[in-house]
Each structure stands twice: as C-alpha cells, then as structure tokens.
Design a protein around this motif. Sequence first.
Motif, PDB file in Angstrom:
ATOM      1  N   UNK A  33     105.398  29.307  -6.279  1.00 46.33           N
ATOM      2  CA  UNK A  33     104.984  30.143  -7.407  1.00 46.33           C
ATOM      3  C   UNK A  33     105.592  31.526  -7.185  1.00 46.33           C
ATOM      4  N   UNK A  34     106.296  32.030  -8.201  1.00 49.20           N
ATOM      5  CA  UNK A  34     106.939  33.341  -8.100  1.00 49.20           C
ATOM      6  C   UNK A  34     106.043  34.391  -8.746  1.00 49.20           C
ATOM      7  N   UNK A  35     105.715  35.423  -7.996  1.00 48.46           N
ATOM      8  CA  UNK A  35     104.858  36.493  -8.503  1.00 48.46           C
ATOM      9  C   UNK A  35     105.715  37.701  -8.869  1.00 48.46           C
ATOM     10  N   UNK A  36     105.649  38.120 -10.126  1.00 50.55           N
ATOM     11  CA  UNK A  36     106.358  39.312 -10.593  1.00 50.55           C
ATOM     12  C   UNK A  36     105.402  40.501 -10.730  1.00 50.55           C
ATOM     13  N   UNK A  37     104.181  40.238 -11.163  1.00 52.14           N
ATOM     14  CA  UNK A  37     103.142  41.262 -11.300  1.00 52.14           C
ATOM     15  C   UNK A  37     101.801  40.547 -11.337  1.00 52.14           C
ATOM     16  N   UNK A  38     100.744  41.216 -10.885  1.00 52.77           N
ATOM     17  CA  UNK A  38      99.402  40.654 -10.970  1.00 52.77           C
ATOM     18  C   UNK A  38      98.483  41.697 -11.593  1.00 52.77           C
ATOM     19  N   UNK A  39      97.297  41.263 -11.964  1.00 50.17           N
ATOM     20  CA  UNK A  39      96.372  42.132 -12.687  1.00 50.17           C
ATOM     21  C   UNK A  39      95.951  43.351 -11.873  1.00 50.17           C
ATOM     22  N   UNK A  40      95.712  43.171 -10.580  1.00 47.44           N
ATOM     23  CA  UNK A  40      95.220  44.295  -9.792  1.00 47.44           C
ATOM     24  C   UNK A  40      95.363  44.068  -8.301  1.00 47.44           C
ATOM     25  N   UNK A  41      95.050  45.082  -7.493  1.00 49.94           N
ATOM     26  CA  UNK A  41      95.236  45.000  -6.041  1.00 49.94           C
ATOM     27  C   UNK A  41      94.291  44.051  -5.334  1.00 49.94           C
ATOM     28  N   UNK A  42      93.138  43.739  -5.930  1.00 49.29           N
ATOM     29  CA  UNK A  42      92.261  42.753  -5.295  1.00 49.29           C
ATOM     30  C   UNK A  42      92.909  41.385  -5.326  1.00 49.29           C
TER      31      UNK A  42
ATOM     32  N   UNK B  79     109.322  43.799 -14.982  1.00 47.22           N
ATOM     33  CA  UNK B  79     109.165  42.561 -14.218  1.00 47.22           C
ATOM     34  C   UNK B  79     109.011  41.332 -15.111  1.00 47.22           C
ATOM     35  N   UNK B  80     109.072  41.514 -16.430  1.00 42.39           N
ATOM     36  CA  UNK B  80     108.934  40.363 -17.327  1.00 42.39           C
ATOM     37  C   UNK B  80     110.088  39.384 -17.073  1.00 42.39           C
ATOM     38  N   UNK B  81     109.788  38.085 -16.905  1.00 43.14           N
ATOM     39  CA  UNK B  81     110.815  37.104 -16.515  1.00 43.14           C
ATOM     40  C   UNK B  81     111.675  36.615 -17.686  1.00 43.14           C
TER      41      UNK B  81
ATOM     42  N   UNK C 202      99.254  34.117   2.333  1.00 40.89           N
ATOM     43  CA  UNK C 202     100.661  33.830   2.575  1.00 40.89           C
ATOM     44  C   UNK C 202     101.606  34.000   1.414  1.00 40.89           C
ATOM     45  N   UNK C 203     101.137  34.445   0.255  1.00 35.82           N
ATOM     46  CA  UNK C 203     102.030  34.620  -0.892  1.00 35.82           C
ATOM     47  C   UNK C 203     102.695  35.994  -0.844  1.00 35.82           C
ATOM     48  N   UNK C 204     103.916  36.055  -1.320  1.00 35.49           N
ATOM     49  CA  UNK C 204     104.659  37.315  -1.423  1.00 35.49           C
ATOM     50  C   UNK C 204     104.420  37.875  -2.821  1.00 35.49           C
ATOM     51  N   UNK C 205     103.616  38.953  -2.902  1.00 35.27           N
ATOM     52  CA  UNK C 205     103.206  39.506  -4.194  1.00 35.27           C
ATOM     53  C   UNK C 205     103.594  40.977  -4.251  1.00 35.27           C
ATOM     54  N   UNK C 206     104.392  41.391  -5.229  1.00 32.07           N
ATOM     55  CA  UNK C 206     104.792  42.800  -5.314  1.00 32.07           C
ATOM     56  C   UNK C 206     103.623  43.696  -5.734  1.00 32.07           C
ATOM     57  N   UNK C 207     103.756  44.983  -5.462  1.00 27.96           N
ATOM     58  CA  UNK C 207     102.726  45.949  -5.848  1.00 27.96           C
ATOM     59  C   UNK C 207     102.982  46.432  -7.268  1.00 27.96           C
ATOM     60  N   UNK C 208     102.961  45.519  -8.196  1.00 28.94           N
ATOM     61  CA  UNK C 208     103.101  45.838  -9.622  1.00 28.94           C
ATOM     62  C   UNK C 208     101.845  45.308 -10.301  1.00 28.94           C
ATOM     63  N   UNK C 209     101.063  46.217 -10.904  1.00 27.74           N
ATOM     64  CA  UNK C 209      99.763  45.855 -11.437  1.00 27.74           C
ATOM     65  C   UNK C 209      99.700  46.103 -12.944  1.00 27.74           C
TER      66      UNK C 209
ATOM     67  N   UNK D  83      95.507  54.821  -0.292  1.00 23.75           N
ATOM     68  CA  UNK D  83      96.165  53.787  -1.095  1.00 23.75           C
ATOM     69  C   UNK D  83      95.408  52.492  -0.927  1.00 23.75           C
ATOM     70  N   UNK D  84      95.311  51.740  -2.011  1.00 22.29           N
ATOM     71  CA  UNK D  84      94.527  50.504  -1.960  1.00 22.29           C
ATOM     72  C   UNK D  84      95.123  49.497  -0.995  1.00 22.29           C
ATOM     73  N   UNK D  85      96.411  49.639  -0.730  1.00 19.12           N
ATOM     74  CA  UNK D  85      97.050  48.685   0.164  1.00 19.12           C
ATOM     75  C   UNK D  85      97.225  49.254   1.574  1.00 19.12           C
TER      76      UNK D  85
END
Length: 508
Positions: free
Chosen positions: A109-118, A273-275, A127-134, A503-505
Amino acid sequence: MPEMNDQITHQNNVGAGEGSRAITRVAGVPVVHWNPVRSGAPVANFGDVLGPAIVARLVGSVTGDVASDAPALLSVGSILHLAPERSVVWGSGLNGKMLAATKDIPDEVAFRAVRGPLTRRFLSGHGFDVPEVYGDPVLLLADVMPELLRVGRAPVRDVLFVPNFNDKGDVSSAVGEHELETLDPQGQVDSVLLQIASSRFVVSTSLHAVIVAEALGIPARFVRSAQEHPFKYRDYLAGTGRPFEPIAETVEEALVLGGQPAPEFDADALLDTFPWELWSSGDGAAWEAPQRGSMSADEGEKAWLAAMEDPRGEALGRARTEYESRLRAFTDDAAHAGAADLAVDRRWYYAEVAATSLPTDLRSVDAAVRTSDVARIAEAARRVSDGLRAVAYAAVPRPRGTVLSLALLLADTQTPIAEVRVTNEELGEQVSVPRYVLPSGTTQLDLDVVLPSTWGAVEATRCVVSVEYDDGTARTTELAWSDGLPRLVPEPAAARPSTFVGALEQER
C-alpha cells in the motif's frame, strides 16, 4: 447544485458487514469508500461517499485507458482497514474501532498523505512508510465545489446539529427547553452539503460535518460521540494544528465553547501528493507499491499503540491514573524538570484524559501543560506547591467597620470560585464574599472585604482566609500582612525559557 461529476461509475458493495468496502470508479480508477448494505439498502452516510465526489471534481473530464485491475485509491474516510492490495492512500485515516485490523492492511500500500499524525504514528509503528503530509481531502471542498461558498453568503439558520449516523437518537440536540435543528447525515449528499453551507454554526458528532463546515469557513465544534471511537476526531484536530482543542461533552457545552480555531494545514502539499499517475497508464506500470517494513515500535511506542486501541476502557483508566501521578511528581519536584516531555506525553499518550477527571489542584498545571509553554508549566506547578497565599496590605477604618484589602495567590485558576471567607479565629466569626467571578487563568485575586467593627485592630488579630470552589473543594491559609501593595505573581525571569513547541513527530 449541479451533479457532482459524470465521470463516476458505481459498482456493487463487496460484502455487507461492518468491514465491507464499496468501489466507485472515477474516470476508470476504482475509489474505495465505506458504504455497506444494511437491511437491503446502502447506509449512504454522506461523509463516507464524499471521497469519490471530491476525486471526481479534482480529475474533472480527464480520460485515459485505465485497466480494469488498476490500483485503487483511498481518499476520504476512516477506511484504511479496507485497503486492497496494490492501492494508494491519499488523505484517509484509521478507524479507532478497527485499529486491531491494521495488521491486515496489505504490505503493498502506497501512502501519499494521511488524515493526521495519529494515523501516521500508528502506521509507522507497524512498519509502513508514511510521509508527514496531513489533511482530509474534504478540506479542499471550497476549491472543488465553490458553489457552496455562494450558498454560505446567505445563511438561513444560526445553529445546525449533525449527528454521526450511529449517534442518531443517542446524542441529544436539546439546549434547555429547545431542540436545535437537526440534519440527517444519511440524506442526499448535495442536500446535506447545502444545509451545512447555509448555517452560521455547526455542532456535530459527525467528523465530516465539522470538516465540511470548516472547509467553508463556518465555525464548528465537535461533540463527543456516544458510539464512535475518539481516534478519528483527535487525528483530524492534530493534523490541522489543534491537538489539544476540547471536544464538547454535550451540545449545550458546544454552544458555550463556540467554534474551534480555524484549521491550519498545507493545501498545496496535499494537492501535490494527489496520485495523478493512476490515470496516466493503462497497465498501471507508472505506479509501484512499496514493500512494508517490519514492526518498528519501541516499548514506549508499543504502549501508545495499545492505549489507542482502547482509549475509553481500561486503558483510559490506566492513562488517567498514570498522568495524574506524572503531574503530581512534577509538581512536587522543586526543580520542576521535564516540562517539555510532559507536554509531549499529554499530546500523545494522555490526549483523551479529561481535565475534569483530574484532582482540582492539578487542573491548573494540566491547563499549562496543554499550552506546551515550559515557563507557564513551571509557574503553575510552583503555585500548587506553595498552595493558597493571602496577604493583607491595607486596613482602612470606617464608621461601621474596617475595609480590608487582600491579595490572594491562587493554586487553582481553573475552577470557579464560590466564596472567599475571612475568619477571626479569636472571636470565631467570619465574613464572606460570595460568588466571586474570576477571569479564567487569573492567578492573583485582589478584593476588599468589610470587617465588623467588633474585630478591632485586625492587624493584631489571627485571621484565616479560605477560598471555596464551585466543586466543593476549598483552600485555607493564614493571613499575612504587608506594608505595601504586594505582587504575589513572580516577575518574569530575565532569561525565561522559550515556548516549547513540540512537533507531533518528535522522537522520545
């Protein structure tokens, strides 16, 4: 309002249970959303069907030779547990009720952006590679559906209540003897959007009712859901710069709190980040899914992951007890060390611990912790350590008594004061000032009290001052005297530490 897009083609839901996924093809690309069939009909919750509509508006009239087995796109919604193999995530989040299903998300599964830092932190721990784009893609609503802004120029109602569809009948919209106008979230999508857009203030247990309102510049406030896990609300708030923003316990409290601060997010980063490549190749060769890594969480991270899976059950009770102990230890420590770490942990591990569940003498410290300002946290802790202090700085005789001028330094600045009492211990008499209204966050209280003439020279009399709060707690101290106007609040230090903005991260 016109139809959302003619590029949309619906497919049947796959399954009919809680975990079922629906597929809507937008210009040929499958867009995943949640819309199970119940009692013979789709649930059709408006927030869960907005994903394909937003994507359709973004891609417009694009055409391409998209293969029938092209990678799927997940956008709006708490739907990561529905991710199929070879899919792309753009703005989706985790469902707190389905956190245990994270282990079932396919590796590719490729992550380009997620809803939030949680969501990001939870996925990264697995183990997923998730960018810091919220950002939830619905935040782009004003750009993709500008006609809604025109509707908002002429609102037709002051307050609209929108329940989560699972909360219908469980969360009251009553305010005193009145019922707020209530919107059915399972109504026709265009109608739901129009009604939100034509309101001045939106109160809701529905995640996307609030996001729609805020995307259109309409003040809104979350109310705690009776049925939904708090993870998605906190995730959205944290992803838009408001990790500590209170969620109202009732509709009435939401009206008192008013609208949340406006969301802060990077719309350009989300759009970048839109695919688009999903529409650019018929065989899907332009996109390759990454491989999932191994479990990467350390012991602290694992504790957080476990707490998130059960924040309203035993884990929340343990978190409250642990956080109270942390606050108490910090307050009792003369050096007041570790304020920055405490602020980070409040944001991550103890976000769902209600301030009202803490002992009253710790609530002021907690309020300071939620600002992340290390100087303010230390000052609040010192006030609690010192307890109530009372100093009289003037006693002016009058024909019917003596006007006593007092300065009080308060340990608890969060709880409303019910009464301030001055007791003459030699005579066993007392004088009170009832229902004193104290501005929130005020640390020093100055007031005048008229004492009976029978008390005589009060400077030579042993007096005790008590502050009783609305919740029944009280603080008492012996009255001291000063020759001049006392300043009980410490002067700012010459080299005060800078505000801590964690920072949240931030790594622990």
